[in-house]
Scaffold this motif. Sequence first.
Motif, PDB file in Angstrom:
ATOM      1  N   LYS A  58       0.997  -1.183   0.112  1.00 31.00           N
ATOM      2  CA  LYS A  58       0.195   0.045  -0.136  1.00 31.00           C
ATOM      3  C   LYS A  58       1.032   1.218   0.052  1.00 31.00           C
ATOM      4  O   LYS A  58       0.435   2.335  -0.691  1.00 31.00           O
ATOM      5  N   GLU A  59       2.005   1.144   0.687  1.00 30.70           N
ATOM      6  CA  GLU A  59       2.925   2.159   0.610  1.00 30.70           C
ATOM      7  C   GLU A  59       4.482   1.707   0.613  1.00 30.70           C
ATOM      8  O   GLU A  59       4.444   0.519   0.805  1.00 30.70           O
ATOM      9  N   SER A  60       5.222   2.733   0.226  1.00 31.86           N
ATOM     10  CA  SER A  60       6.637   2.281  -0.003  1.00 31.86           C
ATOM     11  C   SER A  60       7.125   1.684   1.389  1.00 31.86           C
ATOM     12  O   SER A  60       7.127   2.492   2.353  1.00 31.86           O
ATOM     13  N   ILE A  61       7.838   0.438   1.579  1.00 33.97           N
ATOM     14  CA  ILE A  61       8.334  -0.115   2.808  1.00 33.97           C
ATOM     15  C   ILE A  61       9.723  -0.606   2.346  1.00 33.97           C
ATOM     16  O   ILE A  61       9.867  -1.296   1.155  1.00 33.97           O
ATOM     17  N   ASP A  62      10.529  -0.999   3.121  1.00 38.92           N
ATOM     18  CA  ASP A  62      11.668  -1.889   3.273  1.00 38.92           C
ATOM     19  C   ASP A  62      11.269  -3.276   3.289  1.00 38.92           C
ATOM     20  O   ASP A  62      11.009  -3.786   4.506  1.00 38.92           O
ATOM     21  N   ILE A  63      11.389  -4.259   2.471  1.00 39.15           N
ATOM     22  CA  ILE A  63      10.903  -5.673   2.610  1.00 39.15           C
ATOM     23  C   ILE A  63      12.236  -6.414   2.798  1.00 39.15           C
ATOM     24  O   ILE A  63      13.313  -6.124   2.216  1.00 39.15           O
ATOM     25  N   ASN A  64      12.120  -7.306   3.884  1.00 44.15           N
ATOM     26  CA  ASN A  64      13.361  -8.166   4.474  1.00 44.15           C
ATOM     27  C   ASN A  64      12.883  -9.473   3.824  1.00 44.15           C
ATOM     28  O   ASN A  64      12.258 -10.329   4.089  1.00 44.15           O
ATOM     29  N   LEU A  65      13.988  -9.798   2.606  1.00 41.82           N
ATOM     30  CA  LEU A  65      13.725 -11.049   1.807  1.00 41.82           C
ATOM     31  C   LEU A  65      14.167 -12.228   2.694  1.00 41.82           C
ATOM     32  O   LEU A  65      13.607 -13.318   2.705  1.00 41.82           O
ATOM     33  N   ASP A  66      15.115 -12.053   3.703  1.00 38.73           N
ATOM     34  CA  ASP A  66      15.455 -13.343   4.645  1.00 38.73           C
ATOM     35  C   ASP A  66      14.148 -13.783   5.525  1.00 38.73           C
ATOM     36  O   ASP A  66      13.942 -14.685   5.728  1.00 38.73           O
ATOM     37  N   ASP A  67      13.313 -12.672   5.901  1.00 41.98           N
ATOM     38  CA  ASP A  67      11.992 -12.942   6.656  1.00 41.98           C
ATOM     39  C   ASP A  67      10.827 -13.626   5.696  1.00 41.98           C
ATOM     40  O   ASP A  67      10.551 -14.530   6.182  1.00 41.98           O
TER      41      ASP A  67
END
Length: 162
Positions: A58-67
């Motif tokens: 919905k809005e710009s966020i930092d995604i943690n691919l390890d999670d």
Amino acid sequence: TSEYGNPSIKLETPKVLRRSTENGTSQLKGGLLNETQKFTYGSLLESFQITVITSTFKESIDINLDDRINTEVKTIETLGGKNVFITVDDYNGNDGLQGKRASGTFTAQNSKGESELLQYQIILFGNSHGYQEIILINKENDADAKEIMKRVVDSIELGKPL
């Protein structure tokens, strides 16, 4: 070669993937997930599975691919996978594609109720607007399935969010 989801993933598969009626396995804290689309072919019971998941935020966020990798490994365990072995590394694919890859093996019961060794790959790409995920599972001792999975991985192309 077919294209799936938004942001799209284009890849070559043995059969066209079917859109799943469930809302994918994706959950993000705070309700920041805008949309998740999931497409599959095969199942763990068939010992051959291809899954594509695309999500937008919905809005710009930092995604943690390890999670995300940890979430998908837990999903394998929830679906009956046992003795899950995992290796995580950076993925560098066609045309400079960069992401994360988890791979390894696990055991699961096949349609006859017998324990079978399976191998898997989880390939993830993400940015502040969403992520794209490919999950490949096949019998560890099936040379034909390994070749199909290699062709799928080699064919991966990413699109941009609409």
